[in-house]
Design a protein around this motif. Sequence first.
Motif, PDB file in Angstrom:
ATOM      1  N   LYS A  39       1.370  -1.516  -0.327  1.00 24.45           N
ATOM      2  CA  LYS A  39      -0.201   0.258  -0.563  1.00 24.45           C
ATOM      3  C   LYS A  39       0.765   0.806   0.116  1.00 24.45           C
ATOM      4  O   LYS A  39       1.942   1.845   0.463  1.00 24.45           O
ATOM      5  N   PRO A  40       0.893   2.048  -0.785  1.00 24.65           N
ATOM      6  CA  PRO A  40       0.955   3.885  -0.477  1.00 24.65           C
ATOM      7  C   PRO A  40       0.932   3.954   0.770  1.00 24.65           C
ATOM      8  O   PRO A  40       0.505   4.059   1.996  1.00 24.65           O
ATOM      9  N   LEU A  41       2.744   4.227   0.852  1.00 29.77           N
ATOM     10  CA  LEU A  41       2.614   5.166   2.203  1.00 29.77           C
ATOM     11  C   LEU A  41       2.558   6.592   1.835  1.00 29.77           C
ATOM     12  O   LEU A  41       3.730   7.328   1.254  1.00 29.77           O
ATOM     13  N   TYR A  42       1.875   7.597   2.878  1.00 32.25           N
ATOM     14  CA  TYR A  42       2.511   9.230   2.929  1.00 32.25           C
ATOM     15  C   TYR A  42       2.450   9.292   4.064  1.00 32.25           C
ATOM     16  O   TYR A  42       2.955   9.426   5.085  1.00 32.25           O
ATOM     17  N   ARG A  43       3.249  10.682   4.111  1.00 29.50           N
ATOM     18  CA  ARG A  43       4.001  11.312   5.632  1.00 29.50           C
ATOM     19  C   ARG A  43       2.405  13.191   5.561  1.00 29.50           C
ATOM     20  O   ARG A  43       1.870  13.208   4.846  1.00 29.50           O
ATOM     21  N   PHE A  44       1.741  13.021   6.689  1.00 35.49           N
ATOM     22  CA  PHE A  44       1.255  13.408   7.486  1.00 35.49           C
ATOM     23  C   PHE A  44       0.990  14.723   8.811  1.00 35.49           C
ATOM     24  O   PHE A  44       2.159  14.411   9.416  1.00 35.49           O
ATOM     25  N   LEU A  45       0.683  15.969   8.540  1.00 34.39           N
ATOM     26  CA  LEU A  45       0.817  17.258   9.654  1.00 34.39           C
ATOM     27  C   LEU A  45      -0.504  17.482  10.122  1.00 34.39           C
ATOM     28  O   LEU A  45      -0.611  17.632   8.933  1.00 34.39           O
ATOM     29  N   ASP A  46      -0.597  17.069  11.225  1.00 38.05           N
ATOM     30  CA  ASP A  46      -1.617  18.183  11.551  1.00 38.05           C
ATOM     31  C   ASP A  46      -0.645  19.135  12.603  1.00 38.05           C
ATOM     32  O   ASP A  46      -0.365  19.216  13.163  1.00 38.05           O
ATOM     33  N   ALA A  47      -1.564  20.114  11.716  1.00 37.17           N
ATOM     34  CA  ALA A  47      -0.564  21.815  11.660  1.00 37.17           C
ATOM     35  C   ALA A  47      -0.827  22.294  13.425  1.00 37.17           C
ATOM     36  O   ALA A  47      -0.538  22.157  14.087  1.00 37.17           O
ATOM     37  N   HIS A  49      -1.677  20.449  15.976  1.00 44.75           N
ATOM     38  CA  HIS A  49      -0.861  19.764  17.183  1.00 44.75           C
ATOM     39  C   HIS A  49      -0.071  19.113  16.630  1.00 44.75           C
ATOM     40  O   HIS A  49       1.463  19.119  17.326  1.00 44.75           O
ATOM     41  N   ASN A  50       0.795  20.157  15.578  1.00 47.83           N
ATOM     42  CA  ASN A  50       2.497  19.864  14.960  1.00 47.83           C
ATOM     43  C   ASN A  50       2.443  18.137  15.439  1.00 47.83           C
ATOM     44  O   ASN A  50       4.038  17.689  15.738  1.00 47.83           O
ATOM     45  N   ILE A  51       1.770  17.158  14.853  1.00 50.94           N
ATOM     46  CA  ILE A  51       2.225  16.036  15.407  1.00 50.94           C
ATOM     47  C   ILE A  51       1.877  15.451  13.580  1.00 50.94           C
ATOM     48  O   ILE A  51       1.903  15.172  13.585  1.00 50.94           O
ATOM     49  N   GLU A  52       3.766  14.931  13.705  1.00 53.35           N
ATOM     50  CA  GLU A  52       3.450  14.453  12.532  1.00 53.35           C
ATOM     51  C   GLU A  52       3.447  13.270  12.554  1.00 53.35           C
ATOM     52  O   GLU A  52       4.087  12.174  12.623  1.00 53.35           O
ATOM     53  N   GLU A  53       2.974  11.984  11.905  1.00 50.43           N
ATOM     54  CA  GLU A  53       2.698  10.847  11.378  1.00 50.43           C
ATOM     55  C   GLU A  53       2.631  10.001   9.687  1.00 50.43           C
ATOM     56  O   GLU A  53       2.786  10.688   8.805  1.00 50.43           O
ATOM     57  N   VAL A  54       3.337   9.055   9.407  1.00 49.73           N
ATOM     58  CA  VAL A  54       2.805   8.386   8.394  1.00 49.73           C
ATOM     59  C   VAL A  54       2.071   7.284   7.760  1.00 49.73           C
ATOM     60  O   VAL A  54       1.881   6.314   9.522  1.00 49.73           O
ATOM     61  N   GLY A  55       1.294   7.182   7.299  1.00 53.98           N
ATOM     62  CA  GLY A  55       0.426   6.334   7.110  1.00 53.98           C
ATOM     63  C   GLY A  55      -0.062   5.893   5.189  1.00 53.98           C
ATOM     64  O   GLY A  55       0.181   6.266   4.663  1.00 53.98           O
ATOM     65  N   VAL A  56      -0.742   4.711   5.964  1.00 58.13           N
ATOM     66  CA  VAL A  56      -1.302   3.840   4.272  1.00 58.13           C
ATOM     67  C   VAL A  56      -2.332   4.921   4.208  1.00 58.13           C
ATOM     68  O   VAL A  56      -3.151   4.900   5.235  1.00 58.13           O
ATOM     69  N   GLU A  57      -2.765   4.399   2.663  1.00 58.47           N
ATOM     70  CA  GLU A  57      -3.862   4.678   2.651  1.00 58.47           C
ATOM     71  C   GLU A  57      -5.205   3.928   3.096  1.00 58.47           C
ATOM     72  O   GLU A  57      -4.681   2.672   3.229  1.00 58.47           O
ATOM     73  N   GLY A  58      -6.320   4.724   3.744  1.00 61.03           N
ATOM     74  CA  GLY A  58      -7.076   3.430   4.546  1.00 61.03           C
ATOM     75  C   GLY A  58      -7.041   4.048   5.966  1.00 61.03           C
ATOM     76  O   GLY A  58      -7.800   3.986   6.693  1.00 61.03           O
ATOM     77  N   ASP A  59      -5.326   4.291   6.244  1.00 66.86           N
ATOM     78  CA  ASP A  59      -5.680   4.613   7.828  1.00 66.86           C
ATOM     79  C   ASP A  59      -5.836   5.344   7.894  1.00 66.86           C
ATOM     80  O   ASP A  59      -6.042   6.169   9.175  1.00 66.86           O
ATOM     81  N   TYR A  60      -5.617   7.036   7.200  1.00 67.87           N
ATOM     82  CA  TYR A  60      -6.410   8.124   7.277  1.00 67.87           C
ATOM     83  C   TYR A  60      -7.035   8.796   6.047  1.00 67.87           C
ATOM     84  O   TYR A  60      -7.097   7.867   5.110  1.00 67.87           O
TER      85      TYR A  60
END
Length: 136
Positions: A39-47, A49-60
């Motif tokens: 599955k493709p892996l993406y980088r996300f940032l909750d602006a 709360h300054n929380i950065e995470e990596v997740g796959v399609e479907g998790d986010y």
Amino acid sequence: MRDLTEKELKLTPDWAVKFDFFNGELIYMSDVVGNYEGKPLYRFLDAKHNIEEVGVEGDYDLCTRLIPSKPFDITKCEFSDTAKNCNILFNAPSWVGSDLQVEISDSNGSCVDGVLIKEHAIAIAKYFKLTDDDLK
């Protein structure tokens, strides 16, 4: 849904290509950075709360809105002192990591080894709107 404010656009991480609002919170998203179990892996940032995470399609939930281009101003780039006031002549360049090691000749003919720092080269290329096709 609203667009990004000028402040949000200015604070957008360089790696982010998309954004969206989920439950009122601004989330930035990268292009695919890898894969996990196919599955493709993406980088996300909750602006907020300054929380950065990596997740796959479907998790986010995937962000769908493209980030508008930020204006680029080379005058805002800081260049190191070693790169100033040199007449640069490239003789037998070699790579040191992602930086280009060159021989720099000054106007008096004296030579020193130097390094063209990758970030400096990128800033110059952006300013002159160069692409890889221009360098062929």
